[in-house]
Write an enzyme that holds these catalytic residues in place. Structure first.
Site, short mmCIF file in Angstrom:
data_model
loop_
_atom_site.label_atom_id
_atom_site.label_comp_id
_atom_site.label_asym_id
_atom_site.label_seq_id
_atom_site.Cartn_x
_atom_site.Cartn_y
_atom_site.Cartn_z
N GLY A 1 10.67 -75.19 63.52
CA GLY A 1 9.83 -75.69 64.60
C GLY A 1 10.01 -75.00 65.94
O GLY A 1 9.57 -75.52 66.97
N GLU B 1 16.16 -73.44 59.93
CA GLU B 1 15.21 -72.88 58.95
C GLU B 1 13.83 -72.69 59.58
O GLU B 1 12.88 -73.36 59.21
CB GLU B 1 15.14 -73.77 57.70
CG GLU B 1 14.93 -75.24 58.01
CD GLU B 1 14.85 -76.13 56.77
OE1 GLU B 1 15.34 -75.73 55.73
OE2 GLU B 1 14.27 -77.22 56.91
N CYS C 1 -21.07 -70.67 58.09
CA CYS C 1 -22.17 -71.44 58.64
C CYS C 1 -21.65 -72.78 59.13
O CYS C 1 -22.06 -73.85 58.64
CB CYS C 1 -23.23 -71.66 57.57
SG CYS C 1 -23.77 -70.11 56.86
C1 LIG Z 1 7.50 -76.33 57.86
C2 LIG Z 1 8.95 -76.58 57.81
C3 LIG Z 1 9.83 -75.71 58.45
C4 LIG Z 1 9.38 -74.54 59.27
O1 LIG Z 1 8.71 -74.94 60.41
P1 LIG Z 1 8.20 -73.86 61.48
O2 LIG Z 1 7.46 -74.65 62.48
O3 LIG Z 1 7.33 -72.91 60.72
O4 LIG Z 1 9.42 -73.19 62.01
C5 LIG Z 1 11.19 -75.96 58.32
N1 LIG Z 1 11.64 -77.02 57.60
C6 LIG Z 1 10.80 -77.88 56.99
C7 LIG Z 1 11.36 -79.02 56.24
C8 LIG Z 1 9.44 -77.69 57.08
O5 LIG Z 1 8.62 -78.56 56.48
#
Ligand SMILES: *Cc1c(COP(=O)(O)O)cnc(C)c1O
Length: 406
Positions: A242, A278, A356
């Site tokens: 995130g 992550e 469209c």
């Molecule tokens: C989507 C997701 C991420 C990655 O989120 P980003 O906004 O792309 O960095 C990491 N962990 C989980 C559990 C996710 O669902």
């Protein structure tokens, strides 16, 4: 809607490809750029923080292969991603996340040797125990917890409020009974992915609260002591992804050095822990381009529109996120027709695709010096949540080409 200039800098190798390309629209991924970016991220993080990549941002095989040696593992969010990523990267550690994992997917995860299962509910934990018994394997578990954390200025919040993701703190406690009765489930720690689009300061504030909660929870649970199903290893806390990508100011990237320094402070304050992040979007977005050609330029009741080959069925990101995709016009001198080239000059132009529907907008009110039919438009920050989140079959236009610069 404010006008904004089409001034995204386009690197020479991307320009080179765009001008030589036989086939447009095309997605272009600069793998060298991707590797350099990830090395920068890695260098900003303390040694003790693991960097995993969330495959759902971009799971194309060349992207995964480019990342494999630079990250500690890959997070997959479905049985399909699990199969695909395992086939492309046979030995990279995998974490398996996502709500609604089926019994068959959990079995497949165990057979594929998933390193960590991010468990979303007590029922899922029981299904995992069942799958472990079926396969004779042991499952390494992080419980995904939806913490009641104030989230401030968050773009997309998945936690701290009612959500289909993760367990409430009370649910985490309830999982202890299941863990106690199942030696094949080994609890390693917690997984907390609460929000997307956070800047470094917000991410750190969230990490600090998450860690404080996790450490106090582990203490209350007598971590590595009385709690059955817990290995004597360190408490693992996966802080999720995130990290923000700012589509309005592409040059303002997530402040990895500040974030890394903050995580180093947090890691020092909690010596018995393993921290993991992550990210997906902030890793993959910048290296990808969507290149396409202007088919027509026209004025409608005073507003200029450029109609581009392709559209949001190739690149749904601006429609999904409600932004204008950053872009630049690459002039093409050739014009094959004997009549005047449709053009707009020194005015805001809305860049639309071939669908469209009035929703097929890639960027609104882009202030261009000049845009003509036959020019090329390069959209940047298209490396994450681009092609793979798009509705490819709507209107049955052909797919784009895909090209990877080594
Ligand atoms: C989507 C997701 C991420 C990655 O989120 P980003 O906004 O792309 O960095 C990491 N962990 C989980 C559990 C996710 O669902």
């Amino acid at each position: 809607m404010k006008d904004h200039p089409a001034t995204l800098p386009v690197p020479a190798r991307v320009r080179g490809y765009a001008h030589a390309a036989a086939e447009l629209p095309a997605y272009l991924v600069d793998l060298a750029d991707l590797r350099a970016h990830v090395r920068t991220i890695r260098a900003a993080l303390p040694e003790r923080v693991q960097l995993w990549y969330a495959a759902k941002a971009n799971s194309e095989a060349p992207v995964l292969r480019a990342l494999a040696e630079l990250v500690d593992g890959v997070e997959v969010s479905s049985g399909g991603e699990l199969r695909h990523v395992r086939a492309v990267l046979p030995s990279t550690p995998l974490a398996f996340s996502g709500p609604g994992k089926t019994p068959a997917e959990l079995v497949a995860g165990l057979v594929a040797g998933v390193a960590r299962f991010h468990v979303e509910s007590e029922h899922e934990l029981r299904l995992l125990a069942h799958a472990a018994a079926l396969t004779g394997r042991t499952a390494q578990v992080l419980l995904r917890v939806n913490l009641p954390v104030p989230l401030g200025t968050v773009v997309l919040a998945m936690g701290g409020r009612p959500s289909p993701f993760g367990l409430d703190p009370a649910g985490v406690a309830a999982c202890r009974t299941v863990l106690a009765g199942t030696p094949a489930l080994r609890l390693r720690g917690l997984h907390v992915h609460l929000a997307s689009g956070l800047d470094a300061a917000d991410q750190l504030a969230l990490a600090e609260q998450t860690l404080a909660w996790a450490v106090s929870w582990a203490g209350a649970a007598s971590w590595a002591g009385e709690l059955p199903g817990v290995d004597a290893g360190p408490l693992e806390v996966n802080l999720g992804g995130g990290m923000a990508v700012d589509y309005r100011r592409p040059e303002q990237r997530f402040d990895w050095p500040a974030y890394g320094a903050g995580l180093a402070r947090l890691a020092a304050a909690h010596p018995g822990t393993v921290l993991r992040i992550e990210p997906g979007r902030s890793v993959a977005a910048y290296c990808g381009w969507y290149l396409t050609r202007v088919l027509d330029v026209k004025h409608s009741h005073g507003t200029a529109f450029a109609v581009l080959a392709g559209g949001t069925h190739h690149l749904r990101t601006p429609a999904a996120k409600g932004h204008d995709q950053p872009c630049a016009v690459l002039p093409v001198p050739d014009w094959p027709w004997p009549w005047q080239r449709p053009a707009a000059q020194a005015e805001p132009v809305t860049l639309v695709g071939q669908l469209c529907t009035p929703k097929d907008v890639l960027a609104r009110a882009v202030l261009v010096d000049r845009i003509r039919a036959g020019d090329v438009v390069a959209f940047g920050l298209a490396g994450g949540y681009g092609w793979n989140i798009s509705h490819h079959d709507f209107l049955m236009h052909p797919p784009p080409a895909f090209h990877y610069l080594p």
